[in-house]
Design a protein around this motif. Structure first.
Motif, PDB file in Angstrom:
ATOM      1  N   ASP A 269     -25.210 -40.444  36.141  1.00  0.00           N
ATOM      2  CA  ASP A 269     -25.618 -39.048  36.362  1.00  0.00           C
ATOM      3  C   ASP A 269     -26.855 -38.981  37.251  1.00  0.00           C
ATOM      4  O   ASP A 269     -26.963 -38.082  38.114  1.00  0.00           O
ATOM      5  CB  ASP A 269     -25.907 -38.370  35.019  1.00  0.00           C
ATOM      6  N   GLY A 270     -27.811 -39.918  37.056  1.00  0.00           N
ATOM      7  CA  GLY A 270     -28.998 -39.915  37.896  1.00  0.00           C
ATOM      8  C   GLY A 270     -28.691 -40.183  39.348  1.00  0.00           C
ATOM      9  O   GLY A 270     -29.297 -39.586  40.253  1.00  0.00           O
TER      10      GLY A 270
ATOM     11  N   LEU B  78     -27.398 -36.943  40.795  1.00  0.00           N
ATOM     12  CA  LEU B  78     -28.430 -35.921  40.974  1.00  0.00           C
ATOM     13  C   LEU B  78     -29.446 -36.328  42.044  1.00  0.00           C
ATOM     14  O   LEU B  78     -30.000 -35.442  42.723  1.00  0.00           O
ATOM     15  CB  LEU B  78     -29.151 -35.663  39.637  1.00  0.00           C
TER      16      LEU B  78
ATOM     17  N   GLN C 142     -28.788 -37.065  24.478  1.00  0.00           N
ATOM     18  CA  GLN C 142     -29.854 -36.161  24.901  1.00  0.00           C
ATOM     19  C   GLN C 142     -31.169 -36.915  25.060  1.00  0.00           C
ATOM     20  O   GLN C 142     -31.956 -36.620  25.966  1.00  0.00           O
ATOM     21  CB  GLN C 142     -30.011 -35.037  23.880  1.00  0.00           C
TER      22      GLN C 142
ATOM     23  N   GLY D 261     -30.899 -38.809  28.327  1.00  0.00           N
ATOM     24  CA  GLY D 261     -30.919 -37.842  29.426  1.00  0.00           C
ATOM     25  C   GLY D 261     -32.303 -37.263  29.656  1.00  0.00           C
ATOM     26  O   GLY D 261     -32.723 -37.089  30.813  1.00  0.00           O
ATOM     27  N   ASN D 262     -33.036 -36.969  28.574  1.00  0.00           N
ATOM     28  CA  ASN D 262     -34.393 -36.430  28.737  1.00  0.00           C
ATOM     29  C   ASN D 262     -35.314 -37.451  29.390  1.00  0.00           C
ATOM     30  O   ASN D 262     -36.158 -37.099  30.224  1.00  0.00           O
ATOM     31  CB  ASN D 262     -34.964 -36.002  27.387  1.00  0.00           C
TER      32      ASN D 262
ATOM     33  N   SER E 194     -34.336 -37.578  33.064  1.00  0.00           N
ATOM     34  CA  SER E 194     -34.781 -36.358  33.737  1.00  0.00           C
ATOM     35  C   SER E 194     -36.287 -36.376  33.932  1.00  0.00           C
ATOM     36  O   SER E 194     -36.801 -35.949  34.981  1.00  0.00           O
ATOM     37  CB  SER E 194     -34.362 -35.144  32.915  1.00  0.00           C
ATOM     38  N   ASN E 195     -37.021 -36.880  32.939  1.00  0.00           N
ATOM     39  CA  ASN E 195     -38.480 -36.957  33.061  1.00  0.00           C
ATOM     40  C   ASN E 195     -38.877 -37.860  34.217  1.00  0.00           C
ATOM     41  O   ASN E 195     -39.809 -37.553  34.979  1.00  0.00           O
ATOM     42  CB  ASN E 195     -39.069 -37.467  31.741  1.00  0.00           C
TER      43      ASN E 195
ATOM     44  N   LEU F 191     -37.067 -38.564  36.905  1.00  0.00           N
ATOM     45  CA  LEU F 191     -36.676 -37.980  38.179  1.00  0.00           C
ATOM     46  C   LEU F 191     -37.565 -36.816  38.586  1.00  0.00           C
ATOM     47  O   LEU F 191     -37.868 -36.627  39.769  1.00  0.00           O
ATOM     48  CB  LEU F 191     -35.216 -37.510  38.098  1.00  0.00           C
ATOM     49  N   VAL F 192     -38.005 -36.019  37.624  1.00  0.00           N
ATOM     50  CA  VAL F 192     -38.768 -34.811  37.934  1.00  0.00           C
ATOM     51  C   VAL F 192     -40.223 -35.135  38.233  1.00  0.00           C
ATOM     52  O   VAL F 192     -40.830 -34.512  39.126  1.00  0.00           O
ATOM     53  CB  VAL F 192     -38.656 -33.807  36.763  1.00  0.00           C
TER      54      VAL F 192
ATOM     55  N   GLY G 198     -39.403 -31.740  26.441  1.00  0.00           N
ATOM     56  CA  GLY G 198     -38.420 -32.818  26.601  1.00  0.00           C
ATOM     57  C   GLY G 198     -38.796 -34.083  25.869  1.00  0.00           C
ATOM     58  O   GLY G 198     -38.008 -34.628  25.082  1.00  0.00           O
TER      59      GLY G 198
END
Length: 462
Positions: free
Chosen positions: A322-323, A326, A353, A356-357, A360-361, A363-364, A426
């Protein structure tokens, strides 16, 4: 009246009992000795009486007596007395004994004058009466000496025993004084005070052990209570901060919705589709925030999870896949340590989750070209999963608070990109979900060297 100390009571009771015993023994010994001496005197009286009768039968009324304390007299019918001893002695000059009230019995009588006592026997002798008496002065002297010896000896014994008893009791009750002082110190607030250990074979030693055990339990209870109160205060502080942060975060999308609605009402010619889209986006952000808050509330209530075997390698591979979709420009790699099956028991949706968190952390909060590595493996009986980046990293203060709810590393309430900002929940969700699965999560970071988040979960044993 103040109560006497225990050692004084015990000493007094012991001495009283000993005194009673000594008095009983003294009275018994004096009585036995007095009775023995009286029997010897009676035997002497009987022997002299027999000799006197023989003399009277032979018409030779005079006796030769060696004893200085015996009188032998003929009592005439007219009451006059005649000594049957040839030589005059000192005892004959003393007041004579009184006549026994009974004939033929050895009896103790008083002298006719003075305070003297005699052991006398009266027997018939023709028309007269034969009186034989022995002076009891020697018997009284022996008895009196024995009484004096027993009184002095008993007093010395009582004095010695009193001194020894007081010293022994004081030494034996020293531990009780220590217990008393320890109790006073504890009452003053020193909960760590303990009674010195004593011989456990003694009553005081067993009491000291029981007292120390009780003190340890009391101290543990007070410590647990203190820790509980501190935890309650921390929880209350976190709750206040959580409520304030939640109110602030919910106010932002609500303000956006209200603003767009008022703008659309005041400007009928404005693009309604664009306004509705902006309202929908704000509502969606608010919905995500509410969902995160509800999830944390359910975790805080310790609701049971739907557990089943979960392959952490599969979750890590899905997160990497998924990363890459994205952020295709990033170098996102999967690193597997060892070849064992990485199966844990947990809720797959929640664990997905968590991963994923963390992805996401990374990547952001890192620049676009920063590489990210997801590493999974086994250490002992625990499965670990790491998400590491080569970003700017965190300061020690930021790393310490990174799992707090609504906390952002830049200490700001809103993100730098305006409306495209997160809620700051998150990593708090990651921490809560991992703890609910019986695992741990930590972070290691250095400014300029990147950040690594590590999750450890118990391995599912077949």
């Amino acid at each position: 009246m103040r109560a006497l100390p225990l050692r004084i009571k015990l000493t007094a009771l012991t001495l009283a009992l000993l005194s009673v015993g000594l008095v009983f023994i003294g009275v018994a010994s004096v009585s036995m000795l007095h009775g023995y001496l009286i029997e010897r005197v009676d035997l002497q009286v009987d022997q002299v009486m027999h000799k006197a009768h023989l003399k009277i039968d032979k018409f030779d009324p005079k006796l030769n007596l060696m004893a200085e304390d015996v009188v032998v007299q003929l009592v005439r019918p007219d009451g006059t007395r005649e000594s049957m001893v040839k030589e005059l002695r000192d005892v004959d000059a003393q007041p004579p004994p009184g006549l026994p009230p009974a004939m033929g019995e050895n009896m103790t009588v008083h002298a006719v004058q003075g305070r003297g006592e005699w052991r006398a026997k009266l027997m018939p002798a023709g028309e007269s009466q034969l009186l034989v008496a022995v002076d009891l002065r020697e018997v009284s002297d022996i008895t009196r000496q024995l009484v004096i010896i027993e009184l002095l000896g008993g007093s010395v014994i009582l004095a010695v025993l009193a001194v020894v008893g007081v010293a022994t009791l004081r030494r034996s009750m020293r531990s009780l004084h220590e217990i008393e002082r320890t109790a006073e110190a504890i009452a003053a607030g020193d909960l760590g005070r303990r009674v010195p250990d004593s011989d456990p074979r003694t009553e005081v030693g067993r009491l000291s052990m029981a007292f120390n055990s009780m003190l340890a339990q009391i101290e543990s209870a007070f410590q647990a209570r203190s820790e509980s109160e501190k935890a309650a205060r921390r929880s209350e502080d976190r709750m206040r901060r959580f409520v304030a942060d939640a109110s602030h975060e919910l106010r932002t999308p609500l303000t956006s919705i209200r603003g767009f609605a008022e703008f659309a009402r005041q400007n009928p010619d404005a693009d309604s589709a664009a306004m509705l889209k902006r309202i929908e986006e704000a509502a969606a952000r608010m919905g995500l925030l509410v969902d995160d808050l509800l999830l944390l509330a359910r975790v805080d209530q310790h609701r049971p999870l739907r557990k089943s075997p979960v392959d952490m390698l599969a979750l890590a591979a899905d997160a990497v896949h998924d990363g890459r979709i994205l952020a295709p420009e990033r170098d996102i790699r999967l690193d597997v340590v060892g070849g064992a099956a990485l199966i844990v028991s947990g809720d797959e949706v929640r664990l997905r989750q968590v991963v994923g968190n963390l992805m996401s952390n990374a990547l952001v909060h890192t620049p676009e070209a920063t590489p990210v590595t997801v590493r999974v493996g086994l250490t002992g009986e625990r499965v670990f999963l790491e998400v590491a980046d080569k970003g700017p990293g965190l300061t020690p203060e930021q790393a310490e608070r990174v799992f707090e709810r609504f906390y952002r590393a830049d200490s700001a309430r809103s993100r730098r990109t305006g409306e495209d900002r997160g809620s700051g929940l998150g990593l708090a969700i990651v921490d809560a979900l991992v703890e609910a699965h019986g695992g741990t999560v930590g972070v290691s970071s250095r400014v300029g060297s990147g950040t690594t988040f590590r999750v450890e979960l118990p391995l599912a044993l077949e």
